[in-house]
Design an enzyme around this catalytic site. Sequence first.
Site, PDB file in Angstrom:
ATOM      1  N   LEU A  34       0.826  -1.218   0.000  1.00  0.00           N
ATOM      2  CA  LEU A  34       0.000   0.000   0.000  1.00  0.00           C
ATOM      3  C   LEU A  34       0.852   1.257   0.000  1.00  0.00           C
ATOM      4  O   LEU A  34       0.427   2.316  -0.462  1.00  0.00           O
ATOM      5  CB  LEU A  34      -0.922   0.002   1.219  1.00  0.00           C
ATOM      6  CG  LEU A  34      -1.888  -1.183   1.321  1.00  0.00           C
ATOM      7  CD1 LEU A  34      -2.755  -1.050   2.552  1.00  0.00           C
ATOM      8  CD2 LEU A  34      -2.740  -1.288   0.063  1.00  0.00           C
ATOM      9  N   GLY A  35       2.063   1.150   0.605  1.00  0.00           N
ATOM     10  CA  GLY A  35       2.915   2.331   0.674  1.00  0.00           C
ATOM     11  C   GLY A  35       3.888   2.207   1.818  1.00  0.00           C
ATOM     12  O   GLY A  35       3.886   1.206   2.542  1.00  0.00           O
ATOM     13  N   LYS A  36       4.704   3.235   1.974  1.00  0.00           N
ATOM     14  CA  LYS A  36       5.650   3.180   3.094  1.00  0.00           C
ATOM     15  C   LYS A  36       5.730   4.542   3.759  1.00  0.00           C
ATOM     16  O   LYS A  36       5.401   5.574   3.180  1.00  0.00           O
ATOM     17  CB  LYS A  36       7.026   2.715   2.626  1.00  0.00           C
ATOM     18  CG  LYS A  36       7.697   3.558   1.579  1.00  0.00           C
ATOM     19  CD  LYS A  36       9.059   2.923   1.264  1.00  0.00           C
ATOM     20  CE  LYS A  36       9.876   3.784   0.355  1.00  0.00           C
ATOM     21  NZ  LYS A  36       9.453   3.729  -1.054  1.00  0.00           N
ATOM     22  N   PHE A  39      10.183   3.911   8.753  1.00  0.00           N
ATOM     23  CA  PHE A  39      10.814   2.584   8.668  1.00  0.00           C
ATOM     24  C   PHE A  39       9.791   1.530   8.256  1.00  0.00           C
ATOM     25  O   PHE A  39      10.119   0.367   8.119  1.00  0.00           O
ATOM     26  CB  PHE A  39      11.395   2.168  10.032  1.00  0.00           C
ATOM     27  CG  PHE A  39      12.501   3.073  10.523  1.00  0.00           C
ATOM     28  CD1 PHE A  39      12.232   4.092  11.424  1.00  0.00           C
ATOM     29  CD2 PHE A  39      13.805   2.913  10.077  1.00  0.00           C
ATOM     30  CE1 PHE A  39      13.249   4.930  11.884  1.00  0.00           C
ATOM     31  CE2 PHE A  39      14.819   3.755  10.535  1.00  0.00           C
ATOM     32  CZ  PHE A  39      14.537   4.762  11.444  1.00  0.00           C
ATOM     33  N   CYS A  42       3.696  -0.841   4.362  1.00  0.00           N
ATOM     34  CA  CYS A  42       2.301  -1.171   4.652  1.00  0.00           C
ATOM     35  C   CYS A  42       1.711  -2.056   3.565  1.00  0.00           C
ATOM     36  O   CYS A  42       1.894  -1.769   2.373  1.00  0.00           O
ATOM     37  CB  CYS A  42       1.488   0.121   4.765  1.00  0.00           C
ATOM     38  SG  CYS A  42      -0.186  -0.157   5.313  1.00  0.00           S
ATOM     39  N   LYS A  57       1.182  -2.698   9.067  1.00  0.00           N
ATOM     40  CA  LYS A  57       2.459  -1.967   9.023  1.00  0.00           C
ATOM     41  C   LYS A  57       3.547  -2.939   9.447  1.00  0.00           C
ATOM     42  O   LYS A  57       3.413  -3.603  10.483  1.00  0.00           O
ATOM     43  CB  LYS A  57       2.431  -0.751   9.960  1.00  0.00           C
ATOM     44  CG  LYS A  57       1.951   0.522   9.279  1.00  0.00           C
ATOM     45  CD  LYS A  57       1.743   1.660  10.243  1.00  0.00           C
ATOM     46  CE  LYS A  57       2.901   2.615  10.306  1.00  0.00           C
ATOM     47  NZ  LYS A  57       2.509   3.908  10.953  1.00  0.00           N
ATOM     48  N   ASP A 159       1.355  15.558  14.755  1.00  0.00           N
ATOM     49  CA  ASP A 159       1.730  15.442  13.343  1.00  0.00           C
ATOM     50  C   ASP A 159       0.492  15.345  12.459  1.00  0.00           C
ATOM     51  O   ASP A 159       0.416  14.536  11.528  1.00  0.00           O
ATOM     52  CB  ASP A 159       2.635  14.218  13.112  1.00  0.00           C
ATOM     53  CG  ASP A 159       3.324  14.285  11.747  1.00  0.00           C
ATOM     54  OD1 ASP A 159       3.779  13.236  11.255  1.00  0.00           O
ATOM     55  OD2 ASP A 159       3.364  15.386  11.155  1.00  0.00           O
TER      56      ASP A 159
END
Length: 308
Positions: A34-36, A39, A42, A57, A159
Site C-alpha cells: 500500500l505504501g511506506k 521505517f 504497509c 504496518k 503530526d
Amino acid sequence: PAKPSQRKEKAPPEVPALITDKERGAYYEKGRFLGKGGFAHCYELTNRTTREVVAGKVVPKTMLVKQYQRDKVNDYFISSMTQEVQIHRELSHKNIVKLFHFFEDSLNVYITLELCARRSLMELHKRRKAVTEPEARYFTHQVVEGVLYLHDLKIIHRDMKLGNLFLNDDLVVKIGDFGLATTVDGDERKKTLCGTPNYIAPEVLNKMGHSFEVDIWAVGCILYILLFGQPPFESKSLEETYSRIRHNNYTIPSVASQPAAALIRKMLDPEPTRRPTAKQVHRDIFFKSGFMPTRLPVSCLTMVPKFA
Ligand SMILES: COc1cc(C(=O)NC2CCN(C)CC2)ccc1Nc1cc2c(cn1)c(C)nn2-c1cc(Cl)cc(-c2ccccc2C(N)=O)c1
C-alpha cells in the site's frame, strides 16, 4: 553525501506470504503493497479465518535490533514505536484509525490497523486541489471531533497532516499515525519533539514549550489547504517556510467566506494561548454558516460534487 555504496538504503522488509501471530493463533495472507512511511512498509493483510482485510504496518527487526555500539537511532526508534502503540491501542473513536494488534515474528514487528480503502486527504487534495466549502466543513468537522477526543484524553497528536487523515469507503475521516503523539501531565508544556511535523507551529520552532495548541494550528493549516488548495506558509525552501511561520506571514484569499476567514485566523494565531480549544473550534459558527453534508459520494475524490 555518502557514496551510493555507503548509503544505508531502507531495504524493503522480507515479509512471508503467510504471517503468523503466534500468541493469538492468527494467520494473515500478505496482499498488495500500500505504501511506506518512515521505517514501515504497509500491506493489505487478509485474516485467514475471518477473511477480514486490514492494513498491516511491517517494521524489519534489523531496525530494532540493538547494534553492539548501542546505536542511538535504534534506542530512540524502539521507544518511539512502543510509545506510538501504547497510546494508539487505547483509542476507540469513529474518527481515529483503529489499532487492532501488535505482534512479531523472527523477521519483523507487525501492527494491524483499520484499512482505509480511499487512502488519505493528501491524495484527494492532489487530485482536487481546493474543495468546496461544504466539503471542507464536512472533512474538518470530523478531524476536529477526532482531535477533541484525543485532547480530552490528554493526548497531543503533533503530526496532523493530510497524509495522516485517512478515508474509508464511506469517506469518513480517520486520524492515523501516532508516531509523534504524546500525553500531557497536568498543564506541563512539552519541551522536545523528535521528528519534523509537517505543519509545525511557531512555538515548536522557537522551542518555547508546546501543548495541545499545536494540533489546533495544524487543523488551521488543513482547513486552509482544503479551501484554497495550498498550504498557508508554502515556500520554495524549508528555511523560507519556517521564516514565514515565525513571522506569521500568510494571507487569506478574498474569496474566503467571512466565517471561514475568521476561524482560520483564530487557529493560526501566533500566540498559542489565544487559539481556540478543540471544543471551541467544534462549536464555531463556520460549521453552521452554510451547508454541511452528512455524507459525501466517492465521486468527491475526483470531481466537484453537485449538492442538490
Ligand atoms: C486500500 O487502502 C489503501 C490503498 C493505498 C494505495 O492504493 N496505495 C498505492 C500507492 C501507489 N502505489 C504505486 C500503489 C499502491 C494506500 C493506502 C491504503 N490504505 C491504508 C493505508 C494505511 C492505513 C490505513 N489504510 C493506515 C492506518 N496506515 N496506512 C499507511 C501506512 C504506511 Cl507505512 C504508509 C501509508 C502511505 C501509503 C501511501 C502514501 C502515503 C502513506 C502514508 N500516509 O504514510 C499508509
